[in-house]
Design an enzyme around this catalytic site. Sequence first.
Site, PDB file in Angstrom:
ATOM      1  N   GLU A 149     -10.484   3.559  11.183  1.00  0.00           N
ATOM      2  CA  GLU A 149     -11.152   2.646  10.258  1.00  0.00           C
ATOM      3  C   GLU A 149     -12.502   2.224  10.815  1.00  0.00           C
ATOM      4  OE1 GLU A 149     -10.385  -1.909   9.727  1.00  0.00           O
ATOM      5  OE2 GLU A 149      -8.980  -0.855   8.403  1.00  0.00           O
ATOM      6  N   ARG A 189      20.704  -8.293 -15.066  1.00  0.00           N
ATOM      7  CA  ARG A 189      19.506  -8.836 -14.440  1.00  0.00           C
ATOM      8  C   ARG A 189      19.077  -8.032 -13.213  1.00  0.00           C
ATOM      9  NH1 ARG A 189      15.264  -9.480 -15.701  1.00  0.00           N
ATOM     10  NH2 ARG A 189      16.221 -10.378 -17.534  1.00  0.00           N
ATOM     11  N   LYS A 215      -7.144   0.807  13.506  1.00  0.00           N
ATOM     12  CA  LYS A 215      -7.820  -0.243  12.755  1.00  0.00           C
ATOM     13  C   LYS A 215      -8.735  -1.059  13.660  1.00  0.00           C
ATOM     14  CE  LYS A 215      -5.653  -2.353   9.465  1.00  0.00           C
ATOM     15  NZ  LYS A 215      -6.441  -1.814   8.327  1.00  0.00           N
TER      16      LYS A 215
END
Length: 261
Positions: free
Chosen positions: A169, A73, A140
């Site tokens: 940005e 798994r 940003k």
Amino acid sequence: ATVPADQRSTGTFGARASGCIAWIDIAAAVLDMVCGADSVTFTKQVNYGQRVQAGAVLANVDAPTRGMLTAERTALNILCHLSGVASETAKWVEALVGTNASVRDTRKTTPGMRMLEKYAVRCGGGVSHRMSLSDAALVKDNHIVAAGGVAQAFVAVRKLRPDIAIEIEVDSLDQLQEALDAGADLVLLDNMSPELLSQAVHIANEHSARTGKPVVLEASGGITLASATAVARSGVRFISVGALTHSAPVLDIGLDLQSIT
């Protein structure tokens, strides 16, 4: 506990859906850790970045049965996820064929998995952005507000780190012009329509022709596979997509035992 300690099995890792494979060696690494490297024979049948169809055999393995079942798994969770990232990236790459744009990732990665996920993006044909904050500065919207404006933010970062790449940005053509006038040569165009992006490319090209300084434009925000081609045709160089790593569906891969000895 019901499996004899000395019992061994052969098996195959196989694709149950079509997609792009990344990090097939992860499965081998997990088996080695659980079973011991000396007790595992792992023979991969595909390369990183290879496109496969459902039913394809990805690797053959011979290992102790107990260990194989224990490792199954974990090996599949990682392999399916990373191959899912590569497969999702490959869809974007296909959507951009015939344009000059490339799709690249972001730092929106699973904690502890960034290096693996970013390499999976490259397996799918995408381009990696910065690995960490130290590689490049991305100014940003909140940084711009804190600094008092686009130009002020750019100049402040450039003064602090003159040696680092700076991307800023913007979300309007006025902000783009301000960034260009401040000296930016890498600009992120946030949440702009293809029509607005085309205008931004025109402005950047005129700036480059006037100054002799090339400008690289990147589009981001609200872009989907359905709109990717139109965005790319605007003339931007990059399209950044956080969903490559934070929302990619897994590629269905299974491990099937073939024989027991």
